[in-house]
Write a protein that holds these residues in place. Sequence first.
Motif, mmCIF file in Angstrom:
data_model
loop_
_atom_site.group_PDB
_atom_site.id
_atom_site.type_symbol
_atom_site.label_atom_id
_atom_site.label_comp_id
_atom_site.label_asym_id
_atom_site.label_seq_id
_atom_site.Cartn_x
_atom_site.Cartn_y
_atom_site.Cartn_z
ATOM 1 N N THR A 56 10.946 -4.711 11.623
ATOM 2 C CA THR A 56 9.543 -5.649 11.362
ATOM 3 C C THR A 56 8.342 -4.894 11.480
ATOM 4 O O THR A 56 8.346 -4.272 12.540
ATOM 5 C CB THR A 56 9.743 -7.178 11.980
ATOM 6 N N ARG A 57 7.479 -5.114 10.723
ATOM 7 C CA ARG A 57 6.201 -4.970 11.117
ATOM 8 C C ARG A 57 5.473 -5.917 11.141
ATOM 9 O O ARG A 57 5.284 -7.059 10.321
ATOM 10 C CB ARG A 57 5.769 -3.887 9.718
ATOM 11 N N ARG A 58 4.322 -6.019 12.043
ATOM 12 C CA ARG A 58 3.285 -7.114 12.289
ATOM 13 C C ARG A 58 1.962 -6.663 11.543
ATOM 14 O O ARG A 58 1.481 -5.594 11.627
ATOM 15 C CB ARG A 58 2.933 -7.088 13.594
ATOM 16 N N GLU A 59 1.778 -7.242 10.207
ATOM 17 C CA GLU A 59 0.456 -7.035 9.517
ATOM 18 C C GLU A 59 -0.471 -7.779 9.157
ATOM 19 O O GLU A 59 -0.176 -9.137 9.671
ATOM 20 C CB GLU A 59 1.200 -6.799 7.964
ATOM 21 N N LYS A 103 6.280 -8.557 8.124
ATOM 22 C CA LYS A 103 7.077 -7.948 7.109
ATOM 23 C C LYS A 103 8.480 -7.403 7.482
ATOM 24 O O LYS A 103 8.480 -6.595 8.700
ATOM 25 C CB LYS A 103 6.192 -6.971 6.478
ATOM 26 N N THR A 104 9.589 -7.737 6.915
ATOM 27 C CA THR A 104 10.786 -7.322 7.254
ATOM 28 C C THR A 104 11.214 -6.309 6.317
ATOM 29 O O THR A 104 10.964 -6.444 5.282
ATOM 30 C CB THR A 104 11.933 -8.685 7.116
ATOM 31 N N VAL A 105 11.688 -5.071 6.761
ATOM 32 C CA VAL A 105 12.138 -4.047 6.116
ATOM 33 C C VAL A 105 13.526 -3.781 6.227
ATOM 34 O O VAL A 105 13.804 -3.525 7.138
ATOM 35 C CB VAL A 105 11.092 -2.822 6.485
ATOM 36 N N GLN A 111 0.988 -11.453 9.926
ATOM 37 C CA GLN A 111 2.190 -11.726 9.255
ATOM 38 C C GLN A 111 3.403 -10.653 9.385
ATOM 39 O O GLN A 111 2.923 -9.529 9.549
ATOM 40 C CB GLN A 111 2.053 -12.059 7.674
#
Length: 488
Positions: A149-152, A475-477, A473
């Motif tokens: 996951t990335r926090r964007e 983001k799931t990769v 938000q």
Amino acid sequence: MFLRAGRAALSPLVRSLQPSPVAAMSTGTFVVSQPLNYRGGARVEPADASGTEKAFEPATGRVIATFTSAFKYGVKLHGALPNLLEGCRIIRDREDEIAAVECINNGKSIFEARLDIDTSWQCLEYYAGLAASMAGEHIQLPGGSFGYTRREPLGVCVGIGAWNYPFQIASWKSAPALACGNAMVFKPSPFTPVSALLLAEIYTEAGVPPGLFNVVQGGAATGQFLCQHHDVAKVSFTGSVPTGMKIMEMSAKGIKPVTLELGGKSPLIIFSDCDMNNAVKGALMANFLTQGQVCCNGTRVFVQKEILDKFTEEVVKQTQRIKIGDPLLEDTRMGPLINRPHLERVLGFVKVAKDGAHCGPSYSGGFILMFAANCRDDMTCVKEEIFGPVMSILSFDTEAEVLERANDTTFGLAAGVFTRDIQRAHRVVAELQAGTCFINNYNVSPVELPFGGYKKSGFGRENGRVTIEYYSQLKTVCVEMGDVESAF
Ligand SMILES: NC(=O)c1ccc[n+]([C@@H]2O[C@H](COP(=O)([O-])OP(=O)(O)OC[C@H]3O[C@@H](n4cnc5c(N)ncnc54)[C@H](O)[C@@H]3O)[C@@H](O)[C@H]2O)c1
Ligand SMILES: O=CCc1c[nH]cn1
């Protein structure tokens, strides 16, 4: 409320905000002549002006600025994390000047204004630290595949502020927003348009790219324009419940996340086993900061019957000692209310309360300060948010009874309990329907702790680690390390 400007003759007229030595500022002299909108890293006089408004000095009733309401904003997203630590350093360097501006435009005492500036730079410092530690998760999946996951950032965030903590609210909203990589358009209250500009200039001086923090002036129409704008990804609002409802409706139409920091009518429960000295000090802290114009104030003070008389006597004694007057004087602890209409509104509550409760001390020279003892839960001054220096004292017998009465409100911003019984303290706060609870203190705001409400006092939080969630938000990769197993 309208103080005679006794010190005006002592100081020269200050015509500009920067760089203005504090010594030159005094009640009755300060004037702002520079533009109060900020776009692209500079003060601007907007071409899309929708009209002019005036800002006043509450202590004298004088006009200190005539400014332009605007609608456009100029935001640039850069993707670079701004240097909030440098901003923090500059605020600390200019603390006296910023506090003086806050004091003049809001009316709060210079002593208290400095505390607000402290909680502002602390906020920048805190999120500067957190920015570096923002991280996602690595999640192992079967067959060597994995996810992360990335926090964007969200994009352009709008901050709309109330007039009671102008600089602090702008800082509490912008620091986490910028730390998460967003841009912010901040709209201050038209009553207190001045100090957000100092923050904007400080960000620019600290190297925050032009366009990342902007100030747009105006009232409801400007606020609506910002909330409805299709480029805006999020709205963080501090203000009243009725306006909060409108903000939520507008945000719902755009499916935009909102943070709502709204009003309150918070309970403060004083048990008979408390440390009386601390409880009285706590009750004053819970009611009289910023002339009582504080959202989380513990204005319903429930006192256990056995100590009611002693507690009331002490509160009266200490309340009478509060130094009321020119907010720029070092020993003043309470200045004027924000403006005459608000003063009259608060006095309306006082008038009604006087019919049903034992009240005192009352008001003189336009400044008011009072408590109402022997109140009942059904009284208007006990049910409605007054937003002024009016403490209502109520008595109670048992823990179960006081909990029921404390929770019998549509608000849920804060609550407090004074007791030496540590089990009872935790038991009681677990039952209180409030987002921020204090045990054996009131109205302290360490930036590490999340602040926000339950029920109609709003949702979302400011400060603390959790606020990162409200300005970013996830983001799931999903990463496949093998072959695609097709269903077709
Ligand atoms: N929970 C908190 O953190 C907190 C902090 C400070 C104040 N408050 C609350 O704020 C209230 C006092 O502040 P106020 O009188 O400035 O509140 P308000 O709701 O009148 O105004 C707040 C802000 O909203 C703007 N606004 C007004 N109508 C709007 C609309 N239709 N659309 C968009 N924006 C609009 C105003 O111009 C101002 O900037 C009290 O109820 C107090 O409890 C809450
Ligand atoms: O007025 C309520 C408390 C507060 C101060 N700054 C932001 N919220």
